[in-house]
Design a protein around this motif. Structure first.
Motif, short mmCIF file in Angstrom:
data_model
loop_
_atom_site.label_atom_id
_atom_site.label_comp_id
_atom_site.label_asym_id
_atom_site.label_seq_id
_atom_site.Cartn_x
_atom_site.Cartn_y
_atom_site.Cartn_z
N GLY A 129 25.48 -9.06 7.74
CA GLY A 129 26.08 -10.37 6.85
C GLY A 129 27.20 -10.84 7.39
O GLY A 129 27.74 -12.00 7.67
N TYR A 160 29.56 -20.44 2.68
CA TYR A 160 29.26 -19.19 2.38
C TYR A 160 30.47 -18.49 1.51
O TYR A 160 30.28 -17.14 1.01
CB TYR A 160 29.24 -18.30 3.75
CG TYR A 160 28.42 -18.96 4.47
CD1 TYR A 160 26.81 -18.47 4.21
CD2 TYR A 160 28.27 -19.83 5.59
CE1 TYR A 160 25.85 -18.79 5.20
CE2 TYR A 160 27.40 -20.28 6.23
CZ TYR A 160 25.87 -19.95 6.10
OH TYR A 160 24.98 -20.21 6.83
N ARG A 211 26.63 -12.67 10.51
CA ARG A 211 26.35 -14.04 10.24
C ARG A 211 27.35 -15.09 9.93
O ARG A 211 27.39 -16.12 10.19
CB ARG A 211 25.23 -14.21 9.14
CG ARG A 211 23.81 -13.84 9.62
CD ARG A 211 22.51 -14.12 8.40
NE ARG A 211 23.02 -13.35 7.29
CZ ARG A 211 22.74 -12.04 7.31
NH1 ARG A 211 22.08 -11.42 8.01
NH2 ARG A 211 22.96 -11.51 5.87
#
Length: 81
Positions: free
Chosen positions: A57, A77, A60
């Motif tokens: 994560g 995000y 990303r």
């Protein structure tokens, strides 16, 4: 026509341009897609080298910051952890 690439012989360059012009649009898009995937893979590899303990994560999120910039990545995000 002026040479686009100084390291390519003008005859070869003309042939390359001719082949690209004859190429169907789907093939050109496939090539661009492959190049984008290569760049993404290289970027992820660089992130993992610089941050070996990062979770998937986090990788990303760091990739999103590279691609989108910090402000847009935050809007999409949320804040990085």
């Amino acid at each position: 026509m002026n040479a686009l690439f100084s390291d390519t012989h003008p005859t070869v360059e003309a042939l390359q341009i001719q082949l690209i012009r004859r190429m169907p649009a789907w093939k050109k898009l496939a090539i661009v897609n492959d190049l984008n995937e290569t760049v993404r893979t290289l970027a992820i590899s660089g992130i993992k080298q610089r941050h070996p303990a990062a979770t998937p994560g986090e990788v990303r999120r760091m990739l999103a910051e590279l691609i989108l910039g910090e402000d847009l990545a935050r809007k999409v995000y949320g804040y990085a952890k």
